[in-house]
Each structure stands twice: as C-alpha cells, then as structure tokens.
Motif scaffolding. Structure first.
Motif, PDB file in Angstrom:
ATOM      1  N   GLU A   1       0.139  -2.174   9.138  1.00 11.88           N
ATOM      2  CA  GLU A   1       0.927  -3.490   9.526  1.00 11.88           C
ATOM      3  C   GLU A   1       1.628  -3.178  10.961  1.00 11.88           C
ATOM      4  OE1 GLU A   1       2.797  -4.678   5.135  1.00 11.88           O
ATOM      5  OE2 GLU A   1       4.015  -3.566   6.669  1.00 11.88           O
ATOM      6  N   LEU A   2       2.214  -2.143  11.325  1.00 12.72           N
ATOM      7  CA  LEU A   2       2.247  -1.576  12.604  1.00 12.72           C
ATOM      8  C   LEU A   2       1.284  -1.715  13.505  1.00 12.72           C
ATOM      9  CD1 LEU A   2       5.176   1.148  11.663  1.00 12.72           C
ATOM     10  CD2 LEU A   2       5.519  -1.151  12.730  1.00 12.72           C
ATOM     11  N   ALA A   3      -0.036  -1.135  13.026  1.00  8.88           N
ATOM     12  CA  ALA A   3      -1.145  -1.385  14.083  1.00  8.88           C
ATOM     13  C   ALA A   3      -1.392  -2.714  14.416  1.00  8.88           C
ATOM     14  CB  ALA A   3      -2.555  -0.623  13.118  1.00  8.88           C
ATOM     15  N   ARG A   4      -1.453  -3.690  13.447  1.00  9.48           N
ATOM     16  CA  ARG A   4      -1.694  -5.069  13.872  1.00  9.48           C
ATOM     17  C   ARG A   4      -0.466  -5.488  14.714  1.00  9.48           C
ATOM     18  NH1 ARG A   4      -2.538  -5.234   7.954  1.00  9.48           N
ATOM     19  NH2 ARG A   4      -1.033  -6.979   7.586  1.00  9.48           N
ATOM     20  N   ILE A   5       0.771  -5.370  14.408  1.00 11.34           N
ATOM     21  CA  ILE A   5       1.917  -5.733  15.298  1.00 11.34           C
ATOM     22  C   ILE A   5       1.883  -5.043  16.517  1.00 11.34           C
ATOM     23  CG2 ILE A   5       4.447  -5.296  15.931  1.00 11.34           C
ATOM     24  CD1 ILE A   5       4.645  -5.409  12.588  1.00 11.34           C
ATOM     25  N   ALA A   6       1.228  -3.685  17.088  1.00  9.93           N
ATOM     26  CA  ALA A   6       1.101  -3.199  18.196  1.00  9.93           C
ATOM     27  C   ALA A   6      -0.066  -3.939  18.876  1.00  9.93           C
ATOM     28  CB  ALA A   6       0.615  -1.972  18.078  1.00  9.93           C
ATOM     29  N   ASP A   7      -1.294  -4.175  18.143  1.00 10.29           N
ATOM     30  CA  ASP A   7      -2.314  -5.083  18.760  1.00 10.29           C
ATOM     31  C   ASP A   7      -2.014  -6.243  19.280  1.00 10.29           C
ATOM     32  OD1 ASP A   7      -5.600  -4.935  18.681  1.00 10.29           O
ATOM     33  OD2 ASP A   7      -4.559  -7.009  18.385  1.00 10.29           O
ATOM     34  N   GLU A   8      -1.073  -7.284  18.542  1.00  6.68           N
ATOM     35  CA  GLU A   8      -0.567  -8.517  18.703  1.00  6.68           C
ATOM     36  C   GLU A   8       0.195  -8.189  19.960  1.00  6.68           C
ATOM     37  OE1 GLU A   8       0.310 -12.401  19.082  1.00  6.68           O
ATOM     38  OE2 GLU A   8      -1.447 -11.381  18.092  1.00  6.68           O
ATOM     39  N   GLY A   9       1.272  -7.528  20.024  1.00  5.92           N
ATOM     40  CA  GLY A   9       2.201  -7.452  21.088  1.00  5.92           C
ATOM     41  C   GLY A   9       1.747  -6.524  22.314  1.00  5.92           C
ATOM     42  N   ARG A  10       0.377  -6.116  22.323  1.00  7.14           N
ATOM     43  CA  ARG A  10      -0.139  -5.294  23.283  1.00  7.14           C
ATOM     44  C   ARG A  10       0.789  -4.213  23.578  1.00  7.14           C
ATOM     45  NH1 ARG A  10      -3.222  -8.316  21.978  1.00  7.14           N
ATOM     46  NH2 ARG A  10      -4.748  -9.789  22.943  1.00  7.14           N
ATOM     47  N   VAL A  11       1.244  -3.253  22.599  1.00 10.18           N
ATOM     48  CA  VAL A  11       1.945  -2.160  22.978  1.00 10.18           C
ATOM     49  C   VAL A  11       1.316  -1.057  22.280  1.00 10.18           C
ATOM     50  CG1 VAL A  11       4.313  -3.284  23.158  1.00 10.18           C
ATOM     51  CG2 VAL A  11       3.476  -2.566  20.822  1.00 10.18           C
ATOM     52  N   ASP A  12       1.829   0.137  22.521  1.00 10.08           N
ATOM     53  CA  ASP A  12       1.145   1.402  21.942  1.00 10.08           C
ATOM     54  C   ASP A  12       1.775   1.554  20.287  1.00 10.08           C
ATOM     55  OD1 ASP A  12      -0.349   3.921  21.621  1.00 10.08           O
ATOM     56  OD2 ASP A  12       1.766   4.956  22.129  1.00 10.08           O
ATOM     57  N   ALA A  13       1.040   1.727  19.558  1.00  9.51           N
ATOM     58  CA  ALA A  13       1.385   1.965  18.017  1.00  9.51           C
ATOM     59  C   ALA A  13       2.144   3.128  17.782  1.00  9.51           C
ATOM     60  CB  ALA A  13       0.021   1.855  17.035  1.00  9.51           C
ATOM     61  N   GLY A  14       1.813   4.257  18.694  1.00  7.74           N
ATOM     62  CA  GLY A  14       2.790   5.440  18.711  1.00  7.74           C
ATOM     63  C   GLY A  14       3.991   5.203  18.996  1.00  7.74           C
TER      64      GLY A  14
ATOM     65  N   ALA B   1       4.545 -13.689  12.037  1.00  6.31           N
ATOM     66  CA  ALA B   1       3.903 -13.179  10.700  1.00  6.31           C
ATOM     67  C   ALA B   1       2.476 -13.553  10.691  1.00  6.31           C
ATOM     68  CB  ALA B   1       4.778 -13.363   9.609  1.00  6.31           C
ATOM     69  N   ARG B   2       2.281 -15.038  11.014  1.00  8.52           N
ATOM     70  CA  ARG B   2       1.027 -15.745  10.748  1.00  8.52           C
ATOM     71  C   ARG B   2      -0.005 -14.846  11.867  1.00  8.52           C
ATOM     72  NH1 ARG B   2      -2.379 -18.748  13.009  1.00  8.52           N
ATOM     73  NH2 ARG B   2      -1.348 -18.705  14.932  1.00  8.52           N
ATOM     74  N   ARG B   3       0.332 -14.614  13.059  1.00 14.19           N
ATOM     75  CA  ARG B   3      -0.479 -13.822  13.910  1.00 14.19           C
ATOM     76  C   ARG B   3      -0.977 -12.593  13.634  1.00 14.19           C
ATOM     77  NH1 ARG B   3       1.559 -15.513  20.053  1.00 14.19           N
ATOM     78  NH2 ARG B   3       1.831 -17.753  19.801  1.00 14.19           N
ATOM     79  N   VAL B   4      -0.072 -11.604  12.743  1.00 17.84           N
ATOM     80  CA  VAL B   4      -0.304 -10.543  12.335  1.00 17.84           C
ATOM     81  C   VAL B   4      -1.103 -10.381  10.862  1.00 17.84           C
ATOM     82  CG1 VAL B   4       0.913  -9.317  14.084  1.00 17.84           C
ATOM     83  CG2 VAL B   4       2.022  -9.742  11.905  1.00 17.84           C
ATOM     84  N   VAL B   5      -1.218 -11.388  10.262  1.00 20.35           N
ATOM     85  CA  VAL B   5      -1.665 -11.667   9.056  1.00 20.35           C
ATOM     86  C   VAL B   5      -1.002 -10.889   7.888  1.00 20.35           C
ATOM     87  CG1 VAL B   5      -3.750 -12.238   7.686  1.00 20.35           C
ATOM     88  CG2 VAL B   5      -3.864 -11.913  10.106  1.00 20.35           C
ATOM     89  N   LEU B   6       0.452 -11.206   8.057  1.00 22.76           N
ATOM     90  CA  LEU B   6       1.476 -10.713   7.330  1.00 22.76           C
ATOM     91  C   LEU B   6       2.489 -11.586   6.435  1.00 22.76           C
ATOM     92  CD1 LEU B   6       2.839  -7.923   6.371  1.00 22.76           C
ATOM     93  CD2 LEU B   6       4.273  -7.947   8.587  1.00 22.76           C
TER      94      LEU B   6
ATOM     95  N   THR C   1       0.810  -1.165   0.192  1.00 22.90           N
ATOM     96  CA  THR C   1       0.010  -0.149   0.019  1.00 22.90           C
ATOM     97  C   THR C   1       0.919   1.224  -0.045  1.00 22.90           C
ATOM     98  OG1 THR C   1      -0.063   0.347   2.341  1.00 22.90           O
ATOM     99  CG2 THR C   1      -1.373  -1.373   1.535  1.00 22.90           C
ATOM    100  N   ASP C   2       0.208   2.438  -0.074  1.00 23.23           N
ATOM    101  CA  ASP C   2       0.782   3.712  -0.402  1.00 23.23           C
ATOM    102  C   ASP C   2       0.953   4.066   1.214  1.00 23.23           C
ATOM    103  OD1 ASP C   2      -0.347   4.573  -3.480  1.00 23.23           O
ATOM    104  OD2 ASP C   2       1.449   3.535  -2.893  1.00 23.23           O
ATOM    105  N   ASP C   3       0.449   3.531   2.150  1.00 27.74           N
ATOM    106  CA  ASP C   3       0.237   3.909   3.541  1.00 27.74           C
ATOM    107  C   ASP C   3       1.300   3.765   4.282  1.00 27.74           C
ATOM    108  OD1 ASP C   3      -0.764   4.927   5.909  1.00 27.74           O
ATOM    109  OD2 ASP C   3      -2.014   3.420   6.307  1.00 27.74           O
ATOM    110  N   VAL C   4       2.604   4.215   3.915  1.00 33.84           N
ATOM    111  CA  VAL C   4       3.926   4.009   4.544  1.00 33.84           C
ATOM    112  C   VAL C   4       4.346   4.807   5.416  1.00 33.84           C
ATOM    113  CG1 VAL C   4       4.608   2.527   2.626  1.00 33.84           C
ATOM    114  CG2 VAL C   4       5.248   4.759   2.427  1.00 33.84           C
ATOM    115  N   LEU C   5       5.367   4.657   6.212  1.00 34.36           N
ATOM    116  CA  LEU C   5       5.672   5.581   7.415  1.00 34.36           C
ATOM    117  C   LEU C   5       6.459   6.760   6.604  1.00 34.36           C
ATOM    118  CD1 LEU C   5       7.009   3.080   9.860  1.00 34.36           C
ATOM    119  CD2 LEU C   5       4.817   4.227   9.808  1.00 34.36           C
ATOM    120  N   ASP C   6       6.376   7.914   6.959  1.00 34.42           N
ATOM    121  CA  ASP C   6       6.812   9.220   6.345  1.00 34.42           C
ATOM    122  C   ASP C   6       7.627   9.983   7.442  1.00 34.42           C
ATOM    123  OD1 ASP C   6       6.244   8.802   3.606  1.00 34.42           O
ATOM    124  OD2 ASP C   6       4.173   9.381   3.887  1.00 34.42           O
ATOM    125  N   GLY C   7       6.994   9.728   8.719  1.00 38.46           N
ATOM    126  CA  GLY C   7       7.727  10.440   9.684  1.00 38.46           C
ATOM    127  C   GLY C   7       7.960   9.765  10.950  1.00 38.46           C
ATOM    128  N   GLY C   8       8.073  10.116  12.079  1.00 37.96           N
ATOM    129  CA  GLY C   8       8.397   9.514  13.341  1.00 37.96           C
ATOM    130  C   GLY C   8       9.712   8.860  13.248  1.00 37.96           C
TER     131      GLY C   8
END
Length: 286
Positions: free
Chosen positions: A59-72, A35-40, A3-10
């Motif tokens: 993708e980072l949103a799914r990783i954060a959800d799986e890892g129970r960490v803040d996406a920010g 990767a299977r758990r975050v469907v990647l 997707t074009d929804d890639v990281l441009d900042g942070g």
C-alpha cells in the motif's frame, strides 16, 4: 484483503500516517479520491491514518508512486529527497496502469488465464514490479474489482446528471447497462468473470455484495424520485422494483454476451426492448 506484509520496522505507525497525510494534502484531492487512485479501500486508508490499522508495504508503495515520493521516506528508512529524480509519467500512475491492464486482460482471456507475466508485459515492466504494488493474485483481483466498481459508479453518475426527471434517469440506466458497444461488452465480460470469483473469495464476495447494494439502491432512489414526481406509479415499491429490474438486467446481459456478431446486436436490441416493456408495464405511470 489484508496481507501479512505489514510494517515491522522503520518509523512508528504515527509518523508513517503523518507522512501519508502530507502526500494526500499535496495531491490536493479528498481522502476518498486518493484512496481510489491508489486502489485502496477508503475505510482501510481511514483506519491506517487514524492509527487503528497499519499500512502494508505494498500500500505504501502505491501511495509513494501516486505521490511521486520515495517509498523509503514513507517507511521512515530514508530521509526525504529534496529534488527526487524525475520519473517517466504514466497516466494515473503505475498502480492504476497495472489494474487497468489487468481488467483488460481479464475481459479478453478470463481471470484464470491471465498470468502476472502477461500483466507485466502489457505494462512494459517486470513481474517484480507488479508484485511490488500487488503482492498476490488475490490482492490484484480485489483491486480490479474495486476499480471496476468505481468506474461503473462514475459512469452512472455522469449519465444521470443530464437527465430531466426520474423517467429519463431510468432510461439512461437501461441504455448504460445494455451491452451494445465493445466497451460495454468488455465491461460485462469482466463482471461475469469476477462474479464467479466472488463465489470463491470472501474478500471479493464482500466487495461484490457492497457493489450490488449500492447499485440496487441507485435504482431504488430513481424509482423513489419518480414516484414523488408522478412519472412512476404511486403504488410501486422502490426496493422491490430495483431488485426485480437489476435481476432482469443481469440475466438478459448474460445472454447477450453469449452470442457474437450480428446476433449480438439483435440480442442487445431484444434485451433493451424487454427492459423497456417491463418498465412501461410495471413502473411508468400509464
């Protein structure tokens, strides 16, 4: 699908990759399993961790959800919370819940009849939450295909593990692929719908081709072992036998799904009998 929804900042990509590695290490599973758990796609995860590809925000949103960490924190826009607020537990995490419900709805209504609002309702969440994890329908479809592939592969491995020899393994595969139960029929209904999408979608088409390569190779490996064990005919070509058998399974299963009620049970019996007869006459040692 990229997707074009890639990281441009942070944070720089290397810092983000390092944080993702922390999350994977804390999960205590392999990189492929994560990767299977975050469907990647495992190869996309590997490239992103090595720095040759950037994670998308979804993708980072799914990783954060799986890892129970803040996406920010993963994005590098917020410090990590020492005591993050507890979240309501969802079996497998929100991304997998979304994918499972998508697959169920596809089986019941067909992909094009399923709206994001329907998926959100089934997950007891909002459409915005669905788009947060899977920005578009194409990405959600790709995730559904990948989840189905993983589930099917896992079920096959479990069934084959208890077989005594290659002949028993092949019998297990035939039973697993014959749509008798409601779950088996639902799984086949999803595959039929996704096959049609594979003809129109390059990304799904690639997944479809890879899945069938793996599936035919599984059958070929069983035949190859059976020839070595002496339970299958010495002159059998494993690749040709696998191609023919998988094509028969697909065609017969399509017919079984076209009928319902008592006729479906009879069609499933006829399918299994036809497959068994084919194997007996062309593969098994006389």
């Amino acid at each position: 699908m990229e997707t074009d929804d890639v990281l441009d900042g942070g944070a720089p990509a290397a810092d983000t990759a390092a944080r993702v590695r922390e999350v994977i290490a804390a999960a205590g599973v392999s990189q492929r399993e994560f990767a299977r758990r975050v469907v990647l796609d495992p190869s996309k995860l590997s490239r992103s961790l090595s720095g040759t590809r950037r994670f998308t925000v979804a993708e980072l949103a799914r990783i954060a959800d799986e890892g129970r960490v803040d996406a920010g924190w993963l994005l590098g826009t917020r410090p990590r919370e020492e005591d993050p607020a507890p979240t309501v537990g969802i079996e497998g995490g929100r991304p997998l819940q979304i994918v499972r419900e998508t697959v169920r709805l596809i089986a019941e209504h067909g992909f094009h009849a399923v709206r994001v609002a329907d998926i959100a309702r089934a997950c007891a969440t909002s459409s915005a939450a669905i788009h947060y994890h899977f920005p578009g329908r194409a990405e959600l479809l790709e995730a559904a295909v990948r989840w189905c592939m993983d589930e099917d592969t896992s079920h096959r491995a479990a069934r084959l593990a208890g077989a005594d020899d290659a002949a028993a393994e092949l019998r297990q595969l035939l039973a697993l692929q014959t749509p008798r139960t409601e779950q088996q029929r639902r799984q086949w209904a999803v595959w039929l719908d996704l096959w049609a999408e594979a003809a129109r979608s390059t990304a799904v088409g690639r997944l479809h081709s890879e899945y069938y390569r793996q599936w035919r190779e599984t059958v070929a490996d069983v035949v190859r072992r059976g020839v070595g064990q002496g339970v299958f005919r010495a002159g059998v070509d494993p690749q040709a036998a696998a191609l023919t058998l998988t094509a028969l399974i697909d065609g017969l299963a399509t017919h079984v799904l076209s009928v319902s009620g008592p006729s479906a049970a009879r069609a499933a019996d006829a399918m299994h009998a036809a497959l068994t007869t084919h194997v007996t006459h062309t593969i098994l040692t006389p």
